[in-house]
Design a protein around this motif. Structure first.
Motif, short mmCIF file in Angstrom:
data_model
loop_
_atom_site.label_atom_id
_atom_site.label_comp_id
_atom_site.label_asym_id
_atom_site.label_seq_id
_atom_site.Cartn_x
_atom_site.Cartn_y
_atom_site.Cartn_z
N ALA A 1 0.82 -1.21 0.00
CA ALA A 1 0.00 0.00 0.00
C ALA A 1 0.86 1.26 0.00
N LYS A 2 2.03 1.19 0.64
CA LYS A 2 2.88 2.38 0.74
C LYS A 2 3.42 2.84 -0.62
N ILE A 3 3.50 1.93 -1.61
CA ILE A 3 4.07 2.29 -2.91
C ILE A 3 3.00 2.45 -3.99
N CYS A 4 1.72 2.29 -3.61
CA CYS A 4 0.63 2.45 -4.60
C CYS A 4 0.29 3.92 -4.76
N ASP A 5 -0.23 4.26 -5.97
CA ASP A 5 -0.64 5.64 -6.23
C ASP A 5 -1.87 6.02 -5.41
N PHE A 6 -2.78 5.04 -5.25
CA PHE A 6 -3.99 5.32 -4.48
C PHE A 6 -4.47 4.03 -3.83
N VAL A 7 -4.78 4.10 -2.52
CA VAL A 7 -5.24 2.92 -1.79
C VAL A 7 -6.42 3.29 -0.90
N LEU A 8 -7.20 2.27 -0.59
CA LEU A 8 -8.28 2.39 0.38
C LEU A 8 -7.95 1.48 1.54
N GLY A 9 -7.96 2.03 2.75
CA GLY A 9 -7.63 1.25 3.93
C GLY A 9 -8.78 1.18 4.91
N TYR A 10 -8.89 0.04 5.59
CA TYR A 10 -9.89 -0.13 6.65
C TYR A 10 -9.18 -0.80 7.81
N ILE A 11 -8.94 -0.06 8.88
CA ILE A 11 -8.12 -0.56 9.98
C ILE A 11 -8.81 -0.29 11.31
N SER A 12 -8.30 -0.97 12.34
CA SER A 12 -8.78 -0.73 13.69
C SER A 12 -7.94 0.37 14.33
N SER A 13 -8.42 0.90 15.44
CA SER A 13 -7.68 1.95 16.14
C SER A 13 -6.37 1.43 16.71
N TYR A 14 -6.30 0.08 16.92
CA TYR A 14 -5.05 -0.51 17.43
C TYR A 14 -3.96 -0.52 16.37
N GLU A 15 -4.34 -0.53 15.10
CA GLU A 15 -3.37 -0.53 14.01
C GLU A 15 -2.97 0.88 13.59
N PHE A 16 -3.58 1.86 14.22
CA PHE A 16 -3.41 3.24 13.75
C PHE A 16 -1.95 3.70 13.81
N ASP A 17 -1.25 3.36 14.87
CA ASP A 17 0.11 3.86 15.03
C ASP A 17 1.03 3.39 13.90
N ASN A 18 0.93 2.10 13.53
CA ASN A 18 1.76 1.58 12.44
C ASN A 18 1.42 2.26 11.12
N VAL A 19 0.11 2.39 10.85
CA VAL A 19 -0.33 3.01 9.59
C VAL A 19 0.01 4.49 9.59
N CYS A 20 -0.05 5.11 10.76
CA CYS A 20 0.27 6.53 10.90
C CYS A 20 1.69 6.80 10.43
N ASN A 21 2.62 5.95 10.83
CA ASN A 21 4.00 6.13 10.42
C ASN A 21 4.20 5.85 8.93
N ALA A 22 3.47 4.86 8.42
CA ALA A 22 3.63 4.47 7.02
C ALA A 22 3.11 5.53 6.06
N PHE A 23 2.01 6.21 6.44
CA PHE A 23 1.38 7.17 5.54
C PHE A 23 1.51 8.61 6.02
N ASP A 24 2.30 8.82 7.04
CA ASP A 24 2.54 10.16 7.56
C ASP A 24 1.22 10.83 7.97
N LEU A 25 0.43 10.11 8.73
CA LEU A 25 -0.84 10.64 9.22
C LEU A 25 -0.59 11.44 10.49
N PRO A 26 -1.48 12.37 10.82
CA PRO A 26 -1.34 13.12 12.08
C PRO A 26 -1.46 12.18 13.27
N LYS A 27 -0.55 12.27 14.21
CA LYS A 27 -0.51 11.33 15.33
C LYS A 27 -1.49 11.68 16.44
#
Length: 286
Positions: free
Chosen positions: A17-43
């Motif tokens: 997902a990190k190298i795709c042009d466009f992705v749709l993600g569906y995650i739990s709040s427990y996975e947020f920290d890992n995804v936050c770092n991968a996609f540079d989301l606000p912490k």
């Protein structure tokens, strides 16, 4: 879970997902920290219903669901992902890989949530129908006022929720950072219309609750009036008897019929005659 849109919608890993042009993600709040770092989301996690901007990222908070939007992704974070998983699967089934843009994904997901809200409205209506039948059959519970109050507060909370969602849709239509194409604005117009209809439905339910409470109060007043009417009739009938009893109970030496062997009979006949006369008079007056 992450999905990429090629010739068909494909389930991919976080690394893909990190190298795709466009992705749709569906995650739990427990996975947020890992995804936050991968996609540079606000912490800093958002907990309040509303629309927020962080750099070039937009966050939409819908109660326990957060949607993060940027040019390269739409990521849905759910506190209880299993509960909303059927809704997400419905969203995937309605998306076409050829036109699955950000606006359509957001529209489809929120539309599914609002469809669920329509079912809640139906439950409200069923509850009110049961309560109304109880009032008509005069078998309502003693805590009916409390039940109606609770239902009204639920509806008011729903109305406030829809107002905030309406504000979110208006913010999305402002199209910060040019996230959506002009031809995609129709999706937000559709959502706005649907939310307006839901708010109107809730207001109708609130009006029904108010009318139902008035009907309940009227039923109580009618029952009280009937009770007071019965007491009044009994009082009117027995008031003359009280006077007769008081009259013949006076211990005067020259009281008529005091020494007569027929005194009790005469007093009894007078009492019966007065009682019958009062009943006939009341019936005639009715």
């Amino acid at each position: 879970m992450f999905y990429a849109f090629y010739d068909e919608i494909k389930n991919i890993s976080l690394d893909e997902a990190k190298i795709c042009d466009f992705v749709l993600g569906y995650i739990s709040s427990y996975e947020f920290d890992n995804v936050c770092n991968a996609f540079d989301l606000p912490k800093n996690r958002v907990e309040t219903l509303g629309y927020y901007k962080y750099g070039e990222c937009v966050c939409v908070c819908l109660d326990k669901i957060k949607i993060y939007i940027r040019h390269g992704f739409v990521i849905i974070v759910c506190d209880n992902p299993k509960e909303k998983l059927p809704i997400f699967h419905n969203v995937l089934s309605k998306l076409d890989s050829t036109d699955a843009g950000r606006a359509k994904i957001i529209y489809t997901f929120i539309d599914e949530l609002l469809t669920e809200e329509a079912g809640i409205h139906a439950e409200f209506q069923k509850t009110l129908a049961v309560l109304e039948k109880q009032i008509l059959d005069d078998r309502q519970s003693e805590n009916l006022n409390r039940v109606l109050y609770c239902e009204k507060q639920k509806c008011i909370s729903k109305s406030n929720y829809y107002s905030k969602v309406q504000n979110i849709i208006e913010e999305l239509k402002d199209n910060d950072f040019d996230l959506f194409d002009d031809d995609e604005m129709k999706y937000f117009d559709n959502l706005s219309n649907k939310i307006t209809r839901l708010r109107d439905d809730v207001r109708t339910i609130i009006d029904s609750i108010v009318h139902l409470r008035d009907a309940y109060q009227s039923a109580i007043d009618l029952k009280l009036n009937n009770t007071m009417k019965l007491f009044t009739v009994v009082t009117v009938i027995f008031a003359p008897l009280g006077f007769i009893t008081g009259w013949f109970g006076m211990n005067f030496k020259n009281m008529p019929l005091v020494s007569s062997p027929y005194g009790v009979a005469v007093a009894g006949v007078i009492s019966v005659a007065v009682t019958v006369g009062m009943i006939l008079w009341l019936k005639f007056k009715r």
